[in-house]
Design a protein around this motif. Structure first.
Motif, mmCIF file in Angstrom:
data_model
loop_
_atom_site.group_PDB
_atom_site.id
_atom_site.type_symbol
_atom_site.label_atom_id
_atom_site.label_comp_id
_atom_site.label_asym_id
_atom_site.label_seq_id
_atom_site.Cartn_x
_atom_site.Cartn_y
_atom_site.Cartn_z
ATOM 1 N N ILE A 219 0.840 -1.201 0.000
ATOM 2 C CA ILE A 219 0.000 0.000 0.000
ATOM 3 C C ILE A 219 0.873 1.248 0.000
ATOM 4 O O ILE A 219 0.605 2.227 -0.718
ATOM 5 N N ALA A 220 1.950 1.229 0.802
ATOM 6 C CA ALA A 220 2.861 2.375 0.837
ATOM 7 C C ALA A 220 3.529 2.574 -0.518
ATOM 8 O O ALA A 220 3.700 3.709 -0.978
ATOM 9 N N ALA A 221 3.922 1.459 -1.172
ATOM 10 C CA ALA A 221 4.533 1.570 -2.501
ATOM 11 C C ALA A 221 3.542 2.157 -3.508
ATOM 12 O O ALA A 221 3.912 2.995 -4.346
ATOM 13 N N THR A 222 2.287 1.726 -3.411
ATOM 14 C CA THR A 222 1.267 2.290 -4.305
ATOM 15 C C THR A 222 1.077 3.781 -4.047
ATOM 16 O O THR A 222 0.958 4.584 -4.992
ATOM 17 N N SER A 227 1.782 9.388 -5.611
ATOM 18 C CA SER A 227 2.305 10.721 -5.317
ATOM 19 C C SER A 227 3.324 11.157 -6.364
ATOM 20 O O SER A 227 3.539 12.349 -6.561
ATOM 21 N N GLY A 228 3.947 10.156 -7.046
ATOM 22 C CA GLY A 228 4.877 10.489 -8.123
ATOM 23 C C GLY A 228 4.193 10.800 -9.437
ATOM 24 O O GLY A 228 4.873 11.138 -10.412
ATOM 25 N N GLY A 229 2.860 10.673 -9.485
ATOM 26 C CA GLY A 229 2.124 11.053 -10.694
ATOM 27 C C GLY A 229 1.460 9.899 -11.414
ATOM 28 O O GLY A 229 0.732 10.116 -12.384
ATOM 29 N N ASP A 230 1.681 8.658 -10.987
ATOM 30 C CA ASP A 230 1.072 7.505 -11.642
ATOM 31 C C ASP A 230 -0.296 7.245 -11.019
ATOM 32 O O ASP A 230 -0.431 6.484 -10.058
ATOM 33 N N LEU A 231 -1.328 7.855 -11.571
ATOM 34 C CA LEU A 231 -2.671 7.719 -11.024
ATOM 35 C C LEU A 231 -3.341 6.415 -11.419
ATOM 36 O O LEU A 231 -4.457 6.136 -10.969
ATOM 37 N N THR A 232 -2.683 5.599 -12.240
ATOM 38 C CA THR A 232 -3.279 4.330 -12.645
ATOM 39 C C THR A 232 -2.949 3.202 -11.684
ATOM 40 O O THR A 232 -3.519 2.116 -11.802
ATOM 41 N N ARG A 233 -2.031 3.435 -10.747
ATOM 42 C CA ARG A 233 -1.657 2.383 -9.796
ATOM 43 C C ARG A 233 -2.798 2.100 -8.841
ATOM 44 O O ARG A 233 -3.534 3.005 -8.423
ATOM 45 N N ARG A 234 -2.932 0.827 -8.460
ATOM 46 C CA ARG A 234 -3.963 0.417 -7.522
ATOM 47 C C ARG A 234 -3.356 -0.544 -6.503
ATOM 48 O O ARG A 234 -2.346 -1.202 -6.757
ATOM 49 N N VAL A 235 -4.000 -0.616 -5.346
ATOM 50 C CA VAL A 235 -3.549 -1.512 -4.297
ATOM 51 C C VAL A 235 -3.880 -2.944 -4.702
ATOM 52 O O VAL A 235 -5.034 -3.253 -5.028
ATOM 53 N N PRO A 236 -2.883 -3.860 -4.701
ATOM 54 C CA PRO A 236 -3.160 -5.230 -5.156
ATOM 55 C C PRO A 236 -3.957 -6.062 -4.170
ATOM 56 O O PRO A 236 -4.603 -7.026 -4.568
ATOM 57 N N ASP A 237 -3.908 -5.735 -2.871
ATOM 58 C CA ASP A 237 -4.613 -6.534 -1.866
ATOM 59 C C ASP A 237 -6.074 -6.094 -1.812
ATOM 60 O O ASP A 237 -6.380 -5.008 -1.322
ATOM 61 N N GLY A 248 -7.612 -1.888 1.159
ATOM 62 C CA GLY A 248 -7.234 -1.810 -0.254
ATOM 63 C C GLY A 248 -8.421 -1.510 -1.144
ATOM 64 O O GLY A 248 -8.325 -0.698 -2.079
ATOM 65 N N LEU A 249 -9.562 -2.161 -0.888
ATOM 66 C CA LEU A 249 -10.758 -1.878 -1.684
ATOM 67 C C LEU A 249 -11.197 -0.427 -1.527
ATOM 68 O O LEU A 249 -11.558 0.238 -2.512
ATOM 69 N N ALA A 250 -11.185 0.062 -0.277
ATOM 70 C CA ALA A 250 -11.584 1.454 -0.055
ATOM 71 C C ALA A 250 -10.620 2.416 -0.740
ATOM 72 O O ALA A 250 -11.039 3.414 -1.357
ATOM 73 N N LEU A 251 -9.322 2.134 -0.642
ATOM 74 C CA LEU A 251 -8.344 3.012 -1.296
ATOM 75 C C LEU A 251 -8.492 2.972 -2.811
ATOM 76 O O LEU A 251 -8.402 4.014 -3.475
ATOM 77 N N GLN A 257 -12.134 7.398 -7.913
ATOM 78 C CA GLN A 257 -12.852 8.672 -7.933
ATOM 79 C C GLN A 257 -11.898 9.834 -8.177
ATOM 80 O O GLN A 257 -12.203 10.765 -8.943
ATOM 81 N N ILE A 258 -10.729 9.781 -7.526
ATOM 82 C CA ILE A 258 -9.753 10.852 -7.726
ATOM 83 C C ILE A 258 -9.296 10.903 -9.180
ATOM 84 O O ILE A 258 -9.177 11.987 -9.777
ATOM 85 N N GLN A 259 -9.033 9.701 -9.764
ATOM 86 C CA GLN A 259 -8.584 9.682 -11.151
ATOM 87 C C GLN A 259 -9.657 10.222 -12.090
ATOM 88 O O GLN A 259 -9.357 10.984 -13.017
ATOM 89 N N ARG A 260 -10.916 9.804 -11.847
ATOM 90 C CA ARG A 260 -11.998 10.338 -12.696
ATOM 91 C C ARG A 260 -12.113 11.847 -12.545
ATOM 92 O O ARG A 260 -12.333 12.558 -13.539
ATOM 93 N N TYR A 261 -11.963 12.323 -11.319
ATOM 94 C CA TYR A 261 -12.043 13.764 -11.095
ATOM 95 C C TYR A 261 -10.902 14.482 -11.796
ATOM 96 O O TYR A 261 -11.105 15.521 -12.451
ATOM 97 N N VAL A 262 -9.692 13.916 -11.680
ATOM 98 C CA VAL A 262 -8.535 14.531 -12.343
ATOM 99 C C VAL A 262 -8.704 14.487 -13.853
ATOM 100 O O VAL A 262 -8.386 15.455 -14.563
ATOM 101 N N ASP A 263 -9.213 13.344 -14.367
ATOM 102 C CA ASP A 263 -9.431 13.257 -15.818
ATOM 103 C C ASP A 263 -10.431 14.315 -16.282
ATOM 104 O O ASP A 263 -10.247 14.929 -17.351
#
Length: 484
Positions: A219-222, A227-237, A248-251, A257-263
């Motif tokens: 989760i920390a790696a995601t 934070s580095g700009g890769d909004l397509t990353r998701r938590v695998p768990d 993980g599901l909540a995140l 939602q954040i990605q859709r808003y940014v898009d």
């Protein structure tokens, strides 16, 4: 994974490890203390039983001691040839009493004067002299107690007996060295086993801590990647049966939602930039014309009535063109903001008929037919729907030759505007609703598409070269528009 994520993960693993090892140490310590107390009580109980047994034997000896030799013949029994295998077991035989090694017996008068003292199996008759007497004769207990002297610990019992006809105080003491030895051995065994168990437990706890912290590290790696700009990353768990999986599901839902808003923000920003660029280009033409005619007026056109009238007419026309363009831009901006509509019960047939009447007045040479039944009610904002019909008819009149027939058809939830003009190819038809595309300001059909979309409807065009064009507006049924 970043250094910050590693530090956080290691810190969590160390905390889990320290907690598990601490609980293990506390549990082993409590277990050891409990075992030692239980063993101490059991061993002291065995010593007490021996004291009581010896006290019975001494009582019988003293009762028959008429010559006042006291304890001289008490220990006149042979020692066993082979010691018993038990730690605290004492030798037993048919001709001997139960006397543990190191047993000390003292006989005192009622006033506390020492009358006799004997030690069983001592190398010398009085090898050492522990002080076992109570401070006062009245302090003599009637049950076994523990006592400590400079020569070791004892378990003592002081009772009143009769030596012949004389009452005396008899103190019996058994050394606790055997008990202490057993407890020392038990403590050493507990410490050795405890160290082994703690080492093994620490290893297992470390593995458990790593396994527990691994999903959080992912989760920390995601989070670092996002934070580095890769909004397509998701938590695998994403296992809903575990706490980390639910996190993980909540995140992931939040990140979606954040990605859709940014898009949407990026799309809105790009659309705004295109709008500003196209608007600047469109506004530059009338502004250039107005500026040119203003310079013509300043250069002397005010002295030539014909040139003055022409300049004023062109300035007025370009200003009106600019006004219409600005109004359309403001309308598009308002639609882009998603301002909620104010729907009412609107008759689509009436809107179509009024739009046809207006178009006939503006283009009397046109043949504009209306096919509509009465009472085609929809829920919508009347002024916006009127603007849709007017823009469609204006577009048909502008892009077809004079005299080209136009047909307007209204049916339940549907408005169609068809012409028999030159039509358009597929590429042009695909972009016809884009802003600033086409002749004029290029905003009329874009406004139509935005208004229909705000009503929850669809707009489409069917056209081919030399086959005319048909624009079809479909609005949702009345029951689904009640929430507008």
């Amino acid at each position: 994974m970043s250094r910050r994520g590693d530090h956080w993960g290691m810190s969590l693993r160390l905390r889990i490890l320290a907690g598990l090892v601490g609980l293990l140490v506390l549990g082993l310590a409590a277990f050891g203390v409990g075992i030692n107390r239980l063993m101490t009580g059991n061993l002291e109980h065995q010593l007490d039983q021996q004291l009581v047994a010896v006290a019975g034997t001494v009582r019988q000896v003293l009762a028959t001691d008429t010559d006042q030799h006291n304890l001289d013949r008490l220990f006149d029994v042979p020692l066993p040839q082979k010691a018993d295998g038990g730690i605290l077991r004492v030798p037993r035989g048919p001709d001997m009493a139960v006397f543990p090694l190191g047993l000390v017996i003292e006989v005192r008068s009622q006033s506390g004067t020492l009358l006799d003292r004997q030690m069983f199996a001592a190398k010398t008759k009085m090898e050492y002299r522990p002080d076992l007497s109570p401070r006062r004769p009245t302090d003599a207990p009637n049950e076994p107690v523990s006592a400590s002297t400079g020569q070791g610990g004892y378990r003592t019992l002081t009772v009143t007996m009769d030596e012949g006809d004389t009452p005396v105080l008899v103190t019996l003491a058994i050394p606790t060295a055997s008990v202490d030895g057993v407890l020392r051995e038990l403590t050493v065994i507990e410490l050795v086993l405890g160290v082994i168990i703690v080492v093994i437990g620490a290893g297992l706890a470390l593995v458990m801590a790593r396994v527990t912290a691994r999903p959080l590290a992912r989760i920390a790696a995601t989070a670092d990647a996002i934070s580095g700009g890769d909004l397509t990353r998701r938590v695998p768990d994403k296992n809903p049966k575990t706490e980390v999986g639910r996190v993980g599901l909540a995140l992931n839902a939040m990140l979606g939602q954040i990605q859709r808003y940014v898009d949407r923000l990026v799309e809105s920003e790009q659309r705004m930039r295109r709008l500003l660029g196209d608007a600047s280009h469109e506004l530059s033409t009338p502004l250039t014309s107005i500026r040119g005619y203003a310079e013509l007026f300043r250069s002397g056109a005010q002295d030539r009535p014909e040139d003055l009238a022409r300049a004023m007419s062109r300035i007025e026309a370009e200003a009106a063109r600019m006004t219409g363009l600005v109004e359309e831009l403001l309308l598009l901006a308002e639609l882009d903001e998603g301002r909620p509509l104010r729907p009412t019960r609107v008759d689509l047939a009436t809107i179509a008929a009024d739009a046809v009447d207006d178009a006939r007045l503006a283009a009397p040479d046109r043949t504009i037919e209306l096919e509509a039944a009465a009472g085609l009610y929809v829920h919508g904002e009347e002024n916006r729907l009127r603007q849709v019909a007017a823009n469609l008819l204006s577009n048909a009149c502008r892009h077809t030759p004079p005299g080209t027939p136009i047909t307007v058809t209204a049916s339940p939830g549907v408005l169609e505007v068809a012409d028999e003009g030159p039509g358009m190819d597929a590429e042009r038809a695909a972009r016809i609703f884009d802003r600033f595309y086409g002749d004029g300001s290029g905003l009329g059909l874009a406004i139509v598409a935005s208004i229909v979309e705000a009503h929850g409807g669809t707009v489409q065009v069917t056209s081919a070269p030399r086959e005319g064009a048909k624009f079809r507006i479909e609005l949702p049924p009345v029951r689904s528009l009640t929430g507008l």
